[in-house]
Scaffold this motif. Structure first.
Motif, PDB file in Angstrom:
ATOM      1  N   TYR A  66     -77.753  21.704  37.132  1.00  0.00           N
ATOM      2  CA  TYR A  66     -77.868  21.681  38.586  1.00  0.00           C
ATOM      3  C   TYR A  66     -76.793  20.863  39.306  1.00  0.00           C
ATOM      4  N   PRO A  67     -76.357  19.690  38.770  1.00  0.00           N
ATOM      5  CA  PRO A  67     -75.337  18.943  39.518  1.00  0.00           C
ATOM      6  C   PRO A  67     -74.086  19.755  39.811  1.00  0.00           C
ATOM      7  N   ALA A  68     -73.613  20.523  38.834  1.00  0.00           N
ATOM      8  CA  ALA A  68     -72.412  21.333  39.060  1.00  0.00           C
ATOM      9  C   ALA A  68     -72.680  22.423  40.093  1.00  0.00           C
ATOM     10  N   LEU A  69     -73.836  23.082  39.983  1.00  0.00           N
ATOM     11  CA  LEU A  69     -74.173  24.125  40.952  1.00  0.00           C
ATOM     12  C   LEU A  69     -74.320  23.540  42.353  1.00  0.00           C
ATOM     13  N   TYR A  70     -74.883  22.349  42.442  1.00  0.00           N
ATOM     14  CA  TYR A  70     -75.089  21.763  43.761  1.00  0.00           C
ATOM     15  C   TYR A  70     -73.783  21.286  44.380  1.00  0.00           C
ATOM     16  N   TYR A  88     -75.414  14.164  51.463  1.00  0.00           N
ATOM     17  CA  TYR A  88     -75.098  14.204  50.043  1.00  0.00           C
ATOM     18  C   TYR A  88     -76.106  13.380  49.244  1.00  0.00           C
ATOM     19  N   PRO A  89     -76.343  13.753  47.986  1.00  0.00           N
ATOM     20  CA  PRO A  89     -77.176  12.904  47.127  1.00  0.00           C
ATOM     21  C   PRO A  89     -76.532  11.523  46.997  1.00  0.00           C
ATOM     22  N   ARG A  90     -77.355  10.515  46.909  1.00  0.00           N
ATOM     23  CA  ARG A  90     -76.794   9.166  46.860  1.00  0.00           C
ATOM     24  C   ARG A  90     -76.046   8.930  45.556  1.00  0.00           C
ATOM     25  N   LYS A  91     -75.000   8.125  45.646  1.00  0.00           N
ATOM     26  CA  LYS A  91     -74.234   7.731  44.471  1.00  0.00           C
ATOM     27  C   LYS A  91     -74.674   6.334  44.046  1.00  0.00           C
ATOM     28  N   TRP A 102     -79.536  26.881  60.649  1.00  0.00           N
ATOM     29  CA  TRP A 102     -80.540  25.898  60.246  1.00  0.00           C
ATOM     30  C   TRP A 102     -80.717  26.057  58.734  1.00  0.00           C
ATOM     31  N   VAL A 103     -80.156  25.115  57.996  1.00  0.00           N
ATOM     32  CA  VAL A 103     -80.108  25.206  56.537  1.00  0.00           C
ATOM     33  C   VAL A 103     -81.214  24.341  55.948  1.00  0.00           C
ATOM     34  N   VAL A 104     -82.211  24.974  55.362  1.00  0.00           N
ATOM     35  CA  VAL A 104     -83.293  24.233  54.699  1.00  0.00           C
ATOM     36  C   VAL A 104     -82.988  24.267  53.206  1.00  0.00           C
ATOM     37  N   ASP A 105     -82.531  23.137  52.712  1.00  0.00           N
ATOM     38  CA  ASP A 105     -81.908  23.023  51.401  1.00  0.00           C
ATOM     39  C   ASP A 105     -82.833  22.272  50.436  1.00  0.00           C
ATOM     40  N   LEU A 106     -83.339  22.979  49.429  1.00  0.00           N
ATOM     41  CA  LEU A 106     -84.108  22.318  48.365  1.00  0.00           C
ATOM     42  C   LEU A 106     -83.095  21.661  47.439  1.00  0.00           C
ATOM     43  N   ALA A 107     -82.652  20.496  47.873  1.00  0.00           N
ATOM     44  CA  ALA A 107     -81.442  19.884  47.354  1.00  0.00           C
ATOM     45  C   ALA A 107     -81.653  19.208  46.004  1.00  0.00           C
ATOM     46  N   TYR A 108     -80.533  19.044  45.304  1.00  0.00           N
ATOM     47  CA  TYR A 108     -80.539  18.304  44.037  1.00  0.00           C
ATOM     48  C   TYR A 108     -80.447  16.814  44.332  1.00  0.00           C
ATOM     49  N   SER A 109     -81.211  16.030  43.618  1.00  0.00           N
ATOM     50  CA  SER A 109     -81.196  14.579  43.786  1.00  0.00           C
ATOM     51  C   SER A 109     -80.672  13.909  42.524  1.00  0.00           C
ATOM     52  N   ILE A 169     -68.975  26.815  65.060  1.00  0.00           N
ATOM     53  CA  ILE A 169     -70.162  26.839  64.201  1.00  0.00           C
ATOM     54  C   ILE A 169     -70.938  25.541  64.374  1.00  0.00           C
ATOM     55  N   ARG A 170     -72.231  25.674  64.525  1.00  0.00           N
ATOM     56  CA  ARG A 170     -73.128  24.510  64.616  1.00  0.00           C
ATOM     57  C   ARG A 170     -74.102  24.613  63.443  1.00  0.00           C
ATOM     58  N   LEU A 171     -74.000  23.676  62.513  1.00  0.00           N
ATOM     59  CA  LEU A 171     -74.781  23.736  61.277  1.00  0.00           C
ATOM     60  C   LEU A 171     -75.697  22.520  61.183  1.00  0.00           C
ATOM     61  N   HIS A 172     -76.973  22.780  60.942  1.00  0.00           N
ATOM     62  CA  HIS A 172     -77.960  21.716  60.749  1.00  0.00           C
ATOM     63  C   HIS A 172     -78.352  21.709  59.271  1.00  0.00           C
ATOM     64  N   HIS A 173     -77.973  20.657  58.574  1.00  0.00           N
ATOM     65  CA  HIS A 173     -78.277  20.566  57.139  1.00  0.00           C
ATOM     66  C   HIS A 173     -79.510  19.697  56.938  1.00  0.00           C
ATOM     67  N   ILE A 174     -80.571  20.319  56.417  1.00  0.00           N
ATOM     68  CA  ILE A 174     -81.836  19.613  56.197  1.00  0.00           C
ATOM     69  C   ILE A 174     -82.149  19.658  54.696  1.00  0.00           C
ATOM     70  N   PRO A 175     -81.667  18.665  53.944  1.00  0.00           N
ATOM     71  CA  PRO A 175     -81.972  18.637  52.512  1.00  0.00           C
ATOM     72  C   PRO A 175     -83.344  18.038  52.243  1.00  0.00           C
ATOM     73  N   ILE A 176     -84.030  18.581  51.256  1.00  0.00           N
ATOM     74  CA  ILE A 176     -85.342  18.058  50.835  1.00  0.00           C
ATOM     75  C   ILE A 176     -85.246  17.742  49.354  1.00  0.00           C
ATOM     76  N   TYR A 177     -85.480  16.494  49.001  1.00  0.00           N
ATOM     77  CA  TYR A 177     -85.250  16.042  47.623  1.00  0.00           C
ATOM     78  C   TYR A 177     -86.531  15.904  46.798  1.00  0.00           C
TER      79      TYR A 177
END
Length: 300
Positions: free
Chosen positions: A213-217, A279-282, A187-194, A233-241
């Motif tokens: 941050y974009p390169a790191l993300y 993924y962050p929107r393009k 369960w991945v709680v990701d303080l994601a880059y937007s 592997i079962r991965l739940h990706h929960i990004p928070i922007y």
């Protein structure tokens, strides 16, 4: 084995706490925790008390950090540090003292925890990833302070003449660590880059973050992809922007962050999509502003 994987994200940490509370309330029961930077600080309290009471303790820790102004740096302090050629803007002695004060008195090393807990740090020169958690005698405060040592803002941890810094420099979403230590459901709680622009103009530190941050993300997303495609592997990706532009030291919206994080996690739980990376929107060409004369946007 279920693992909770907590990314770094500085003062956005309360968003992650809100999501954790929602996951626990809906039956997610982690048996391992892996954290980087702010995620490590959130994770240690759950490794001490892996239930809703532990999550509530994390929320209170953020409130207390705000009351004590644990992270702060005024313009005069910043200028002075730059003029004297310092490798950091703010000392981390206050953070270390704060961590020791909020940890229970009988919890000082990794062996004192109830759950396996892993914390990432990075070797500054080689960008090699180092890991706390395998040695039960590892010092928790040292691990947490080093994992949160954002280069340029906080001083590195020095050992035998070598500098060690924030684990997010190498692995800000340390999913591979969880798999390497036996997790099969993450369960991945990701303080994601937007990619969305900030709500207000930033200072020089926020401008640097937006540049770096974009390169790191992108590296973090590659790590998630490599884990999600592994058999078994079962991965739940929960990004928070939310709150991309919150400044280090700003604790003014903790309650709102807690609720927003919970909303994001609850929305995911309504329609979970295991092994789908978000993924962050393009931006499309017609969404971009006009360029200088003679320049047009290229969207490949």
């Amino acid at each position: 084995m279920q693992a909770l994987v907590l990314s770094g994200g500085g003062n956005r940490g309360p968003l992650q706490v809100g999501a954790i509370r929602a996951l626990l309330a809906n039956g997610v029961t982690p048996q391992m925790i892996v954290g980087s930077s702010a995620g490590a600080l959130n994770g240690v309290f759950l490794a001490i008390e892996p239930n809703m009471a532990g999550a509530d303790r994390v929320a209170e820790m953020w409130r207390e950090a705000g009351r004590r102004k644990v992270i702060h740096s005024g313009p005069l302090q910043t200028i002075w540090q730059l003029l004297r050629g310092s490798d950091h803007v703010m000392d981390n002695a206050g953070m270390a003292a704060f961590i020791r004060s909020v940890l229970p008195p009988n919890v000082r090393v990794f062996g004192d925890l109830k759950l396996p807990f892993y914390v990432t740090i990075a070797h500054w020169m080689t960008r090699a990833l180092y890991l706390y958690g395998d040695d039960p005698q590892g010092d928790l405060t040292q691990a947490l302070v080093t994992s949160a040592a954002v280069p340029g803002y906080f001083p590195p941890t020095w050992h035998n003449g070598e500098a060690f810094v924030d684990g997010g420099l190498v692995s800000n979403v340390p999913a591979q660590i969880a798999v390497a230590r036996g997790a099969t459901e993450l369960w991945v709680v990701d303080l994601a880059y937007s990619t969305d622009p900030p709500r207000k103009p930033g200072n020089s530190l926020s401008i640097i973050r937006h540049a770096v941050y974009p390169a790191l993300y992108r590296e973090a997303l590659l790590e998630l992809e490599s884990v999600a495609f592994r058999p078994g592997i079962r991965l739940h990706h929960i990004p928070i922007y939310d709150y991309q532009d919150v400044a280090l030291g700003d604790f003014s919206e903790i309650e709102t962050m807690l609720e927003l994080g919970a909303q994001v996690a609850r929305k995911y739980l309504e329609r979970p999509e295991p092994n789908v990376i978000r993924y962050p929107r393009k931006f499309m060409a017609d969404e971009l502003p006009p360029g200088p004369p003679g320049a047009k946007p290229f969207v490949g």
